[in-house]
Design an enzyme around this catalytic site. Structure first.
Site, mmCIF file in Angstrom:
data_model
loop_
_atom_site.group_PDB
_atom_site.id
_atom_site.type_symbol
_atom_site.label_atom_id
_atom_site.label_comp_id
_atom_site.label_asym_id
_atom_site.label_seq_id
_atom_site.Cartn_x
_atom_site.Cartn_y
_atom_site.Cartn_z
ATOM 1 N N GLY A 1 -11.865 -7.164 6.469
ATOM 2 C CA GLY A 1 -10.237 -6.716 6.249
ATOM 3 C C GLY A 1 -9.447 -8.630 6.825
ATOM 4 C CG LEU A 2 -11.549 -11.512 9.147
ATOM 5 C CD1 LEU A 2 -12.512 -12.478 8.907
ATOM 6 C CD2 LEU A 2 -10.989 -11.412 10.267
ATOM 7 C CG ASP B 1 -2.734 -8.078 6.125
ATOM 8 O OD1 ASP B 1 -2.219 -7.990 6.801
ATOM 9 O OD2 ASP B 1 -3.505 -7.381 4.752
HETATM 10 C C1 GLA Z 1 -3.887 -4.266 5.765
HETATM 11 C C2 GLA Z 1 -2.328 -3.409 4.794
HETATM 12 C C3 GLA Z 1 -1.423 -4.710 6.139
HETATM 13 C C4 GLA Z 1 -1.460 -3.728 7.462
HETATM 14 C C5 GLA Z 1 -2.911 -3.593 7.975
HETATM 15 C C6 GLA Z 1 -2.647 -2.486 9.361
HETATM 16 O O1 GLA Z 1 -4.791 -5.364 6.428
HETATM 17 O O2 GLA Z 1 -2.861 -5.222 3.913
HETATM 18 O O3 GLA Z 1 0.188 -4.501 5.833
HETATM 19 O O4 GLA Z 1 -1.155 -2.658 7.226
HETATM 20 O O5 GLA Z 1 -3.884 -3.067 6.464
HETATM 21 O O6 GLA Z 1 -2.195 -3.270 10.196
#
Ligand code: GLA
Length: 387
Positions: free
Chosen positions: A126-127, A174
């Protein structure tokens, strides 16, 4: 690292004459979760860990990809005419998606290339390892083919490719954070207008600590798209009585007035999270500017509670990491970060408490969940660079 990836490139592709080395970071979001597709403000920063890429043009149309992280897959081949999503193409669906997106946007890629990647972002954490690979690909294409594009353009093309090619309906956060990162600063981004401000992240005697749950990411993409749909429906319902463009056009007071329009309890909770998270992010940035780290930390905690109870994207693993973190003396704030369901938490921890934080949270996590979490003390870094 430059020597290491160049050597690898030579080992895999014969030699490294004329090959260039690039680096693009990963990111962590400090606050403002699940609102970048609801017109909200987010506050991510780039990290000093990320993805290294070595690239060289070819004389034919072949694409040859190799990932040091997925070494057992060997070289994965394609051609610039065959940019289709294919399961067996594995991770190369990300660079292929960006190449396809360049074509869609009118930037023709005129020859093939050899591309080697090495990432030091924990995978599936999740990074934003995928956004990092997308922006890296765009950054390499811009350099090799001299396209006239800004880093913001690369972020938008990266998001376009992830939405249209890879099928995740993600927001812009992101790709933007990764493409626009600035050392020791977080980016206060208005995802509706795409205006932004760099805000110094000065934590005095505290540091950012990431805890990776190591939970296998299952169903993340489908759940993510489901949340996005719920928000879209809630917006349509509210729009019947008030002219707004996004849920984040509402503050909490207005939301209380109009929420009766939302005909489903879960959907109402989703919208409540969105509205409150946007307000929290604005307050958190104000707090940071005033050096009020304590308040920033409290808002991080409140963000987690809202993601847990109203948006329901945390799960036992992330909740355990955060709730155990809250118990540790010297923890200023802790919350899940990114899409959720698995992945990581981010905490602000006083330097003198980091060892006990890792020890206590790590032990409690392993006892409850049955496997270990990993911990990283991270630094806020710059955006893409040619090494
Ligand atoms: C993922 C998505 C982002 C955002 C986050 C939650 O990382 O790629 O666009 O929506 O989740 O904040």
């Amino acid at each position: 690292m430059k020597e290491f990836v160049l050597e690898k490139f030579a080992e895999i592709f014969g030699d490294n004459k004329g090959a260039e080395v690039y680096f693009v970071p990963g990111r962590v979001n400090l606050i403002g979760e699940h609102i970048d597709y609801n017109g909200g403000r987010v506050f991510p920063c780039a990290l000093t860990i990320g993805t290294y890429g070595v690239a060289r043009k070819r004389e034919d149309n072949k694409l040859r990809f190799y990932s040091v992280n997925y070494g057992t897959l060997g070289i994965i081949e394609s051609t610039i005419e065959n940019l289709k999503l294919e399961e067996e193409a594995h991770w190369t669906n990300y660079p292929k998606g960006v190449m396809w997106a360049f074509g869609e946007k009118g930037f023709q890629i005129s020859c093939g290339m050899d591309l080697l990647l090495y990432g030091n972002i924990p995978t599936g954490s999740g990074l934003s390892s995928s956004a990092s690979v997308e922006i890296l690909t765009g950054f390499i294409l811009r350099d090799l083919f001299c396209f006239d594009l800004t880093n913001e353009d690369l972020a938008l093309i990266g998001q376009f490719s992830e939405n249209q090619f890879n099928g995740l309906n993600c927001g812009i956060m992101d790709q933007f954070a990764v493409a626009m990162g600035k050392k020791d600063h977080a980016i206060f981004l208005d995802t509706e207008k795409l205006t932004y401000e760099y805000v110094p992240v000065q934590l005095e005697n505290a540091r950012l600590v990431i805890a990776c749950s190591n939970k296998k990411r299952e169903l993340t993409d489908s759940k993510y798209n489901e949340r996005r749909n719920e928000c879209e429906v809630a917006l349509e319902e509210i729009k019947q009585v008030i002219g707004i463009n996004t849920l984040c056009d509402l503050n909490e007071e207005l939301f209380e007035m109009y929420k009766v329009m939302i005909k489903d309890e879960d959907r109402c909770k989703r919208a409540k999270h969105v509205v409150s998270e946007n307000q929290r992010t604005i307050q958190a940035v104000e707090a940071l500017k005033k050096n009020d780290i304590e308040l920033f930390g409290q808002l991080m905690n409140a963000s987690h509670i809202s993601l847990r109870d109203d948006y329901e994207v945390t799960g036992e693993e992330l909740d355990t990491l955060v709730e155990e973190a809250w118990k540790v003396e010297g923890v200023i704030g802790s919350r899940m970060t990114g899409a959720g369901f698995g992945g990581c938490t981010v905490s602000i921890v006083r330097e003198d408490a980091i060892d006990s934080f890792i020890e206590k949270v790590g032990t409690a996590y392993k006892e409850k969940i049955g496997y270990a979490a990993d911990f990283y003390v991270v630094e806020v870094g710059d955006g893409p660079v040619i090494l």
